[in-house]
Structure formats: structure tokens, C-alpha cells
Design a protein around this motif. Structure first.
Motif, PDB file in Angstrom:
ATOM      1  N   THR A 225       0.812  -1.218   0.000  1.00 16.54           N
ATOM      2  CA  THR A 225       0.000   0.000   0.000  1.00 16.54           C
ATOM      3  C   THR A 225       0.842   1.263   0.000  1.00 16.54           C
ATOM      4  O   THR A 225       0.572   2.206  -0.754  1.00 16.54           O
ATOM      5  CB  THR A 225      -0.934   0.012   1.229  1.00 16.54           C
ATOM      6  OG1 THR A 225      -1.708  -1.199   1.249  1.00 16.54           O
ATOM      7  CG2 THR A 225      -1.880   1.196   1.162  1.00 16.54           C
ATOM      8  N   LEU A 226       1.887   1.289   0.832  1.00 22.06           N
ATOM      9  CA  LEU A 226       2.741   2.469   0.888  1.00 22.06           C
ATOM     10  C   LEU A 226       3.464   2.703  -0.431  1.00 22.06           C
ATOM     11  O   LEU A 226       3.706   3.843  -0.827  1.00 22.06           O
ATOM     12  CB  LEU A 226       3.759   2.346   2.025  1.00 22.06           C
ATOM     13  CG  LEU A 226       3.268   2.757   3.410  1.00 22.06           C
ATOM     14  CD1 LEU A 226       4.383   2.579   4.435  1.00 22.06           C
ATOM     15  CD2 LEU A 226       2.793   4.198   3.430  1.00 22.06           C
ATOM     16  N   LEU A 227       3.796   1.627  -1.117  1.00 18.13           N
ATOM     17  CA  LEU A 227       4.454   1.770  -2.406  1.00 18.13           C
ATOM     18  C   LEU A 227       3.507   2.399  -3.427  1.00 18.13           C
ATOM     19  O   LEU A 227       3.916   3.227  -4.240  1.00 18.13           O
ATOM     20  CB  LEU A 227       4.937   0.410  -2.905  1.00 18.13           C
ATOM     21  CG  LEU A 227       6.204  -0.123  -2.236  1.00 18.13           C
ATOM     22  CD1 LEU A 227       6.379  -1.616  -2.509  1.00 18.13           C
ATOM     23  CD2 LEU A 227       7.427   0.644  -2.703  1.00 18.13           C
ATOM     24  N   VAL A 228       2.253   2.011  -3.387  1.00 20.29           N
ATOM     25  CA  VAL A 228       1.259   2.604  -4.293  1.00 20.29           C
ATOM     26  C   VAL A 228       1.086   4.085  -3.981  1.00 20.29           C
ATOM     27  O   VAL A 228       1.044   4.927  -4.887  1.00 20.29           O
ATOM     28  CB  VAL A 228      -0.092   1.865  -4.181  1.00 20.29           C
ATOM     29  CG1 VAL A 228      -1.159   2.579  -5.019  1.00 20.29           C
ATOM     30  CG2 VAL A 228       0.050   0.425  -4.642  1.00 20.29           C
TER      31      VAL A 228
ATOM     32  N   GLY B 257       1.998   7.527  -6.307  1.00 19.27           N
ATOM     33  CA  GLY B 257       1.145   8.672  -6.602  1.00 19.27           C
ATOM     34  C   GLY B 257       1.800   9.989  -6.258  1.00 19.27           C
ATOM     35  O   GLY B 257       1.687  10.971  -6.999  1.00 19.27           O
ATOM     36  N   VAL B 258       2.505  10.011  -5.137  1.00 19.94           N
ATOM     37  CA  VAL B 258       3.162  11.240  -4.681  1.00 19.94           C
ATOM     38  C   VAL B 258       4.340  11.602  -5.585  1.00 19.94           C
ATOM     39  O   VAL B 258       4.529  12.753  -5.958  1.00 19.94           O
ATOM     40  CB  VAL B 258       3.645  11.080  -3.222  1.00 19.94           C
ATOM     41  CG1 VAL B 258       4.506  12.263  -2.797  1.00 19.94           C
ATOM     42  CG2 VAL B 258       2.444  10.929  -2.292  1.00 19.94           C
TER      43      VAL B 258
ATOM     44  N   PRO C 289      -8.724  -0.607 -10.328  1.00 23.55           N
ATOM     45  CA  PRO C 289      -9.533   0.421  -9.649  1.00 23.55           C
ATOM     46  C   PRO C 289      -8.942   0.889  -8.328  1.00 23.55           C
ATOM     47  O   PRO C 289      -8.856   2.096  -8.068  1.00 23.55           O
ATOM     48  CB  PRO C 289     -10.883  -0.292  -9.435  1.00 23.55           C
ATOM     49  CG  PRO C 289     -10.936  -1.347 -10.483  1.00 23.55           C
ATOM     50  CD  PRO C 289      -9.524  -1.812 -10.633  1.00 23.55           C
ATOM     51  N   GLY C 290      -8.514  -0.050  -7.489  1.00 26.02           N
ATOM     52  CA  GLY C 290      -7.946   0.322  -6.202  1.00 26.02           C
ATOM     53  C   GLY C 290      -6.647   1.079  -6.343  1.00 26.02           C
ATOM     54  O   GLY C 290      -6.409   2.075  -5.633  1.00 26.02           O
ATOM     55  N   ILE C 291      -5.782   0.636  -7.255  1.00 27.37           N
ATOM     56  CA  ILE C 291      -4.510   1.323  -7.478  1.00 27.37           C
ATOM     57  C   ILE C 291      -4.747   2.746  -7.949  1.00 27.37           C
ATOM     58  O   ILE C 291      -4.098   3.699  -7.487  1.00 27.37           O
ATOM     59  CB  ILE C 291      -3.657   0.552  -8.505  1.00 27.37           C
ATOM     60  CG1 ILE C 291      -3.073  -0.707  -7.855  1.00 27.37           C
ATOM     61  CG2 ILE C 291      -2.527   1.430  -9.050  1.00 27.37           C
ATOM     62  CD1 ILE C 291      -2.301  -1.582  -8.807  1.00 27.37           C
ATOM     63  N   PHE C 292      -5.673   2.920  -8.880  1.00 27.79           N
ATOM     64  CA  PHE C 292      -5.960   4.254  -9.415  1.00 27.79           C
ATOM     65  C   PHE C 292      -6.455   5.196  -8.317  1.00 27.79           C
ATOM     66  O   PHE C 292      -6.012   6.347  -8.219  1.00 27.79           O
ATOM     67  CB  PHE C 292      -6.996   4.166 -10.530  1.00 27.79           C
ATOM     68  CG  PHE C 292      -7.462   5.509 -11.011  1.00 27.79           C
ATOM     69  CD1 PHE C 292      -6.616   6.339 -11.750  1.00 27.79           C
ATOM     70  CD2 PHE C 292      -8.737   5.967 -10.711  1.00 27.79           C
ATOM     71  CE1 PHE C 292      -7.041   7.589 -12.178  1.00 27.79           C
ATOM     72  CE2 PHE C 292      -9.172   7.212 -11.135  1.00 27.79           C
ATOM     73  CZ  PHE C 292      -8.320   8.030 -11.872  1.00 27.79           C
ATOM     74  N   ILE C 293      -7.352   4.716  -7.476  1.00 33.77           N
ATOM     75  CA  ILE C 293      -7.915   5.563  -6.423  1.00 33.77           C
ATOM     76  C   ILE C 293      -6.854   5.940  -5.395  1.00 33.77           C
ATOM     77  O   ILE C 293      -6.727   7.112  -5.011  1.00 33.77           O
ATOM     78  CB  ILE C 293      -9.112   4.864  -5.760  1.00 33.77           C
ATOM     79  CG1 ILE C 293     -10.300   4.845  -6.737  1.00 33.77           C
ATOM     80  CG2 ILE C 293      -9.508   5.561  -4.460  1.00 33.77           C
ATOM     81  CD1 ILE C 293     -11.489   4.069  -6.244  1.00 33.77           C
ATOM     82  N   TYR C 294      -6.071   4.964  -4.938  1.00 30.66           N
ATOM     83  CA  TYR C 294      -4.992   5.253  -3.987  1.00 30.66           C
ATOM     84  C   TYR C 294      -4.006   6.263  -4.572  1.00 30.66           C
ATOM     85  O   TYR C 294      -3.580   7.214  -3.903  1.00 30.66           O
ATOM     86  CB  TYR C 294      -4.239   3.971  -3.626  1.00 30.66           C
ATOM     87  CG  TYR C 294      -4.800   3.217  -2.446  1.00 30.66           C
ATOM     88  CD1 TYR C 294      -4.617   3.702  -1.151  1.00 30.66           C
ATOM     89  CD2 TYR C 294      -5.492   2.023  -2.614  1.00 30.66           C
ATOM     90  CE1 TYR C 294      -5.117   3.011  -0.061  1.00 30.66           C
ATOM     91  CE2 TYR C 294      -5.999   1.324  -1.529  1.00 30.66           C
ATOM     92  CZ  TYR C 294      -5.811   1.823  -0.253  1.00 30.66           C
ATOM     93  OH  TYR C 294      -6.314   1.140   0.816  1.00 30.66           O
TER      94      TYR C 294
END
Length: 221
Positions: free
Chosen positions: A56-59, A63-64, A162-167
Motif C-alpha cells: 500500500t505504501l508503495l502505491v 502517486g506522490v 480500480p484500487g490502485i488508481f484511487i490510492y
């Protein structure tokens, strides 16, 4: 399995586990890597997945650092390669060897039975619904089933998008704009979209009579 235990111990002692779960250190290291940062990010994602560390932190870092579009594409590519590597690793080690260690676990038995009865429908369901535990463990479990490699890879990529895009989008927007009314609205809409998707998956499971109780009961323990 002894080799795996030794490698896992080395990774823990080297600080890798702390790196992929410590956002500031992770972000700084990728940023300082320049053009190699893209490759480094993907490699970190693959190694973390292979050793069952949370991604999760990698995703979020993707994004950042890379922005919503590039971050989503990189995370999707990294997650797909990572899950495929775990899947192939399980098959390379061999079913008979791994069954001695995980064959009696509830999660493996539920997945094997689900694939035998429902095929790829069960894979789609376990990827979409958060009630199914241990996403990274699933990669190894599916490698021990009869599901074809390319079916596993394609469905895993499609259902994680979907989850990756939202995160990725929310992390990127939060860094750029902070917590604003517009951000809260987008976050709410994103959460609603995921909720609708999960409910649709549950309804589909009931319609196709896909058995999920065993693996859900394991999650509640």
C-alpha cells in the motif's frame, strides 16, 4: 524453504522491510535515484510482494512521486509483475513441496476448492472483495492451483486497477492541494465507487453460487 527463511531473515536485517513500510525514506530514495527511480520502484514492489510485505505504501509513494497517471501505470505494471512472479515461483518450487507447508491452511483449501468449482469467477471475486485476506499470500496459493498463468495475470491486473488508481490519485491530490472540500468530495466519491464495485461482486458471487464462507471465516479469526 530453508533458503526462503534465510533470505527473508537477510531482508529483515538489511532494513528492506523497514524501507518499504517507511514512507519518507522510500520517497526520498526513489527521488534521489533519478531516471533509475522508475526501475527501482518496480523492483522494490516485486521484492516486497515476494516476501509478503504490504504494498500500500508503495502505491501511495507512486502517486506522490510520479503523479496520478504515471503513478497508476507504474504501480499497475509493478503489481502485475510482482503477482506473476509469486505465482510462477510457487509453480517452480512445485506443488508437492509447497503442499507440505501450506496445503492444510484454510486459505489454500478455500482457494483450491473455489477454483475447482467456479474457475476464474472465484479469482475475480477474491481480488475485488477486501474480505479475502492476505492478497500477497493469494499469489502463491493460486500458483498451486490449475488456473492458467495468463488468466491469472490478466484478471489480477484488471481487478487491481480500480484500487490502485484511487490510492494513487488521492495521494497525488492530497500532496498537491492538501485537504480541501474538493478533495473530501473526490475521496467520498472514490469510496462510494469502490463500495458499489464490491457490492456488485458480492451479488455476482451469490448469483453464481460461489462459495466464500470458508475463506471469510478464516479472515475473522
Amino acid at each position: 524453504m530453508v533458503i526462503l527463511s534465510i533470505v527473508a531473515c537477510i531482508i529483515q536485517q538489511s532494513g528492506f522491510a523497514g524501507l518499504v513500510t517507511h514512507f519518507d525514506r522510500l520517497r526520498e530514495m526513489i527521488r534521489q535515484s533519478g531516471a533509475f527511480g522508475y526501475t527501482l520502484y518496480i523492483l522494490l514492489f516485486i521484492v516486497a510482494t515476494l516476501f509478503l510485505l504490504p504494498g500500500t505504501l508503495l502505491v501511495i509513494a507512486g502517486g506522490v512521486i510520479f503523479g496520478p497517471l504515471a503513478g497508476t501505470l507504474l504501480s499497475l505494471l509493478a503489481a502485475t509483475l510482482a503477482s506473476s512472479a509469486s505465482f510462477l515461483f510457487a509453480r517452480w518450487l512445485g506443488r508437492e513441496l509447497l503442499l507440505k507447508y501450506v496445503g492444510q491452511t484454510a486459505i489454500f483449501q478455500a482457494i483450491e476448492k473455489g477454483i475447482a468449482r467456479s474457475g476464474t469467477d472465484f479469482l475475480i471475486l477474491t481480488r475485488l472483495i477486501p474480505l479475502f485476506p492476505y492478497y500477497n499470500v493469494q499469489n502463491y496459493a493460486y500458483g498451486l492451483t490449475a488456473i492458467p498463468f495468463w488468466s491469472f495475470t490478466f484478471i489480477s491486473a484488471l481487478t487491481t486497477l480500480p484500487g490502485i488508481f484511487i490510492y494513487t490519485l488521492m495521494a497525488s491530490e492530497l500532496i498537491r492541494e492538501g485537504i480541501t472540500p474538493l478533495f473530501i468530495l473526490k475521496l467520498t466519491l472514490a469510496g462510494l465507487a469502490l463500495f458499489v464495485l464490491i457490492q456488485a461482486a458480492k451479488r455476482y458471487a451469490r448469483y453464481r453460487r460461489i462459495e466464500t464462507s470458508r475463506i471469510q471465516a478464516h479472515d475473522e479469526k
